[in-house]
Design an enzyme around this catalytic site. Structure first.
Site, PDB file in Angstrom:
ATOM      1  N   LYS A 260       0.783  -1.403   0.081  1.00 27.28           N
ATOM      2  CA  LYS A 260       0.214   0.013   0.087  1.00 27.28           C
ATOM      3  C   LYS A 260       0.807   1.173  -0.085  1.00 27.28           C
ATOM      4  CE  LYS A 260      -3.377   2.809   2.761  1.00 27.28           C
ATOM      5  NZ  LYS A 260      -4.176   2.712   3.932  1.00 27.28           N
ATOM      6  N   ASP A 265      -2.548  10.273   3.559  1.00 21.19           N
ATOM      7  CA  ASP A 265      -3.783   9.647   3.455  1.00 21.19           C
ATOM      8  C   ASP A 265      -4.410  10.852   4.414  1.00 21.19           C
ATOM      9  OD1 ASP A 265      -6.350   8.743   4.028  1.00 21.19           O
ATOM     10  OD2 ASP A 265      -5.832   6.940   5.149  1.00 21.19           O
ATOM     11  N   LYS A 272     -10.009  13.013   7.955  1.00 20.18           N
ATOM     12  CA  LYS A 272      -9.482  12.610   9.140  1.00 20.18           C
ATOM     13  C   LYS A 272      -9.245  13.745  10.075  1.00 20.18           C
ATOM     14  CE  LYS A 272      -6.577   8.854   7.795  1.00 20.18           C
ATOM     15  NZ  LYS A 272      -7.218   7.676   8.474  1.00 20.18           N
ATOM     16  N   ASP A 284       1.431   6.261   5.706  1.00 20.20           N
ATOM     17  CA  ASP A 284       0.694   5.505   4.999  1.00 20.20           C
ATOM     18  C   ASP A 284       1.222   4.573   3.436  1.00 20.20           C
ATOM     19  OD1 ASP A 284      -1.906   4.061   5.290  1.00 20.20           O
ATOM     20  OD2 ASP A 284      -3.041   5.814   3.970  1.00 20.20           O
ATOM     21  N   GLU A 345      -9.668   3.918   1.829  1.00 19.24           N
ATOM     22  CA  GLU A 345      -8.869   4.233   0.279  1.00 19.24           C
ATOM     23  C   GLU A 345      -7.912   3.101  -0.081  1.00 19.24           C
ATOM     24  OE1 GLU A 345      -7.729   5.701   2.911  1.00 19.24           O
ATOM     25  OE2 GLU A 345      -5.508   5.166   2.536  1.00 19.24           O
ATOM     26  N   ARG A 347      -7.545  -0.013   0.628  1.00 17.71           N
ATOM     27  CA  ARG A 347      -7.998  -1.293  -0.039  1.00 17.71           C
ATOM     28  C   ARG A 347      -8.644  -0.919  -1.422  1.00 17.71           C
ATOM     29  NH1 ARG A 347     -12.778  -1.798   4.583  1.00 17.71           N
ATOM     30  NH2 ARG A 347     -10.873  -0.834   5.789  1.00 17.71           N
TER      31      ARG A 347
HETATM   32  N1  BES Z   1      -4.249   4.521   6.436  1.00 16.63           N
HETATM   33  C1  BES Z   1      -5.463   4.159   7.318  1.00 16.63           C
HETATM   34  C2  BES Z   1      -5.445   3.353   8.561  1.00 16.63           C
HETATM   35  C3  BES Z   1      -4.327   3.708   9.571  1.00 16.63           C
HETATM   36  C4  BES Z   1      -4.769   3.968  10.921  1.00 16.63           C
HETATM   37  C5  BES Z   1      -2.757   3.393   9.289  1.00 16.63           C
HETATM   38  C6  BES Z   1      -3.864   4.232  11.874  1.00 16.63           C
HETATM   39  C7  BES Z   1      -2.266   3.894  10.374  1.00 16.63           C
HETATM   40  C8  BES Z   1      -2.449   4.081  11.593  1.00 16.63           C
HETATM   41  C9  BES Z   1      -6.611   3.708   6.260  1.00 16.63           C
HETATM   42  O1  BES Z   1      -6.843   4.219   5.257  1.00 16.63           O
HETATM   43  C10 BES Z   1      -7.963   4.235   7.090  1.00 16.63           C
HETATM   44  O2  BES Z   1      -8.260   5.507   7.020  1.00 16.63           O
HETATM   45  N2  BES Z   1      -8.770   3.420   7.666  1.00 16.63           N
HETATM   46  C11 BES Z   1      -9.993   3.724   8.334  1.00 16.63           C
HETATM   47  C12 BES Z   1     -11.049   2.513   7.705  1.00 16.63           C
HETATM   48  C13 BES Z   1     -12.344   3.068   7.925  1.00 16.63           C
HETATM   49  C14 BES Z   1     -12.817   4.216   7.390  1.00 16.63           C
HETATM   50  C15 BES Z   1     -13.266   1.933   7.384  1.00 16.63           C
HETATM   51  C16 BES Z   1      -9.752   3.267   9.774  1.00 16.63           C
HETATM   52  O3  BES Z   1      -8.948   2.526   9.860  1.00 16.63           O
HETATM   53  O4  BES Z   1     -10.149   4.299  10.423  1.00 16.63           O
HETATM   54 ZN    ZN Z   2      -4.803   5.011   4.423  1.00 23.22          ZN
HETATM   55 MN    MN Z   3      -7.607   6.147   4.979  1.00 23.45          MN
END
Ligand code: BES
Ligand code: ZN
Ligand code: MN
Length: 490
Positions: A260, A265, A272, A284, A345, A347
């Site tokens: 990835k 992000d 966020k 990310d 995003e 995935r």
């Molecule tokens: N890049 C994030 C996941 C992440 C969180 C990486 C903390 C490193 C530290 C990912 O893209 C994300 O935002 N995931 C969301 C998914 C949700 C919207 C289903 C999440 O984990 O909150």
């Molecule tokens: Zn992400």
């Molecule tokens: Mn994300």
């Protein structure tokens, strides 16, 4: 920095310092230690008595010795009980010595540690890895050059023999880990899709790897609607990187590693907040960084496997042309995705990357992703989540991780949970409910691998740490480069 192994005796050591590892309850000065003590007029025994040194794990004491000895300082390092000695305790001991001496202006150092499991080359490798990784400090963005000077120049590991090969291997593995760390540490205004692709190109040139970088229009032709949907709000062009290592003889097997690679992000329109760590979302691309790190090590160690390294690189941004929550994207295998959350995003980018990997007709696909906050909640910052459709592959990665000390925990691939990703309007949604969020993310990815044995690593918690944890310094860890190199190079 020069590192070498030898069978030089403790008594013949010269240099600024010597570090001696001692087990708990085995701190009687006998043999060479006794002689060293006499030569230093009892200083060693005094040190033990005055500091009440017992050899407890992680305890370090040090003293200056008089000018009669060819060394300036002696460090004693407690190793804990001999029956509890593990590769990981050796590793964290080495890391604590480096922390201890970083400020001590030591230029030459001798190390004497017990041999683990009668295996001098393994012990040497772990010591060198521990040294190089704990010494590594990312000062690229500091203007004060004093911070940049590392005085340590020569390291002599005693009692292991020459160990040219083990030292070389450890140095190569560390070059990959450090590459991954530096990519992750570099903020999004330094490492973006363009500069990330440049790094991959330089790597390919330096080590003679094949490289193909697909620009946006080529991705459009391949129908990569999921990847391009994420990329569409960025002012910077997406880059789809395909790097290949081919051995000289017919490969035992073909492997694809997919990382990835979101250089930032923001969450997209599902932006966020500061509580979700937006300020560290330069990390990310931790999966993609590790992918390049593995490539760097593999290109030097040259195992007899063909490895494809794939990074779909972009940023997840906001703008007037960002995907709207609710938009429907079509991936390159024709499957449609209702984007009910633009922050899921990774995935989406991985979907097209996995489809691309499977078309290469590889025997195994492995992906690495900072995919979900849910995985961080489940496993914390020391353990990565592992999902797979193939038991052999799981065992291979678990075995490789025993030597690396990086930890993985197998999580369930519970197909029933995919129901929560069903969409009334498209083939699937990209996000389910909060519950089992790391599992539903893995199930989403599974939709894009048809029949190739596949393994997914969620490194959201482990790619980055905001405290020192004994082995890593603050910042990027380079997980899981060491495990994957051990897996590929037996
Ligand atoms: N890049 C994030 C996941 C992440 C969180 C990486 C903390 C490193 C530290 C990912 O893209 C994300 O935002 N995931 C969301 C998914 C949700 C919207 C289903 C999440 O984990 O909150
Ligand atoms: Zn992400
Ligand atoms: Mn994300």
């Amino acid at each position: 920095m020069k590192i070498h192994g030898s069978n030089t005796s403790l008594l013949d050591c010269a240099g600024d310092a010597i570090a001696i590892g001692l087990f708990e309850n085995e701190i009687n000065l006998v043999g060479e230690l006794d002689q060293l003590n006499r030569r230093t007029e009892g200083t060693l025994q005094e040190l033990i008595d005055e500091t009440r040194f017992e050899g407890k794990l992680g305890c370090i004491v040090a003293t200056r010795v008089g000018s009669s000895a060819p060394i300036r300082k002696i460090l004693l390092i407690g190793l804990g009980k001999s029956e509890e000695f593990t590769l990981n305790s050796l590793r964290s001991n080495i890391a604590s010595i480096t922390r201890f001496w970083k400020k001590e202006h030591i230029k030459t150092l001798c190390l004497q540690f017990p041999i683990f499991d009668n295996n001098s080359s393994l012990t040497t490798e772990i010591i060198v890895e521990g040294l190089l990784l704990s010494l590594h400090q990312d000062n690229r963005f500091k203007s004060n050059s004093e911070d940049k000077i590392l005085e340590l120049q020569t390291i002599n590991i005693l009692g292991v023999g020459e160990q040219v090969e083990a030292i070389n291997r450890a140095q190569i593995v560390c070059s990959g880990v450090i590459m991954a760390r530096e990519l992750v540490n570099a903020p999004a205004n330094y490492i973006n899709p363009i500069t990330f692709a440049k790094v991959a190109e330089e790597l390919a040139n330096e080590y003679n790897l094949e490289i193909e970088i697909l620009e946006r229009d080529e991705c459009v032709k391949l129908g990569m609607g999921a990847f391009l949907g994420v990329a569409q709000a960025s002012d910077l062009p997406p880059k789809f990187i395909h790097l290949t290592y081919k051995p000289e003889s017919i490969p035992e097997r073909k492997i694809a590693i997919v990382g990835k690679s979101l250089t930032f992000d923001s969450g997209g329109l599902n932006l966020k907040g500061s509580s979700s760590g937006i300020e560290v979302m330069k990390m990310d691309m931790g999966g993609g960084a590790a992918t390049l790190g593995v490539a760097k090590a593999i290109a030097q160690l040259k195992p007899n496997v063909e490895v494809h390294f794939i990074c779909a690189v972009t940023e997840n941004m906001i703008s007037g042309c960002a995907i709207h929550p609710g938009d429907i994207l079509t991936a390159s295998n024709g499957k449609t995705i209702e984007v009910n959350n633009t922050d899921a995003e990774g995935r989406l980018t991985l979907a097209d990357a996995l489809i691309f990997a499977e078309k290469l007709k590889v025997d195994v696909i492995l992906d690495i992703a900072t995919l979900t906050g849910a995985c961080v909640v489940a496993l914390g910052d020391n353990i990565s989540g592992l999902w797979s459709t193939d038991n052999n592959l799981i065992n291979e990665i678990k075995t490789a991780s025993e030597k690396s000390g990086e930890q993985f925990w197998q999580m369930p691939m519970e197909d029933k949970y995919f129901e929560s990703l069903k969409s009334p309007i498209a083939d699937m949604k990209n996000t389910g409910p909060r519950a089992a969020g790391a599992i539903t993310a893995a199930l989403f990815l599974k939709q894009f691998v048809e029949k190739t044995p596949w393994l997914h690593l969620d490194i959201a918690g482990t790619a980055w740490i905001d405290k020192e944890n004994g082995v890593n310094n603050f910042g990027a860890t380079g997980v899981p480069v060491r495990t994957l190199v051990n897996w590929l190079v037996k």
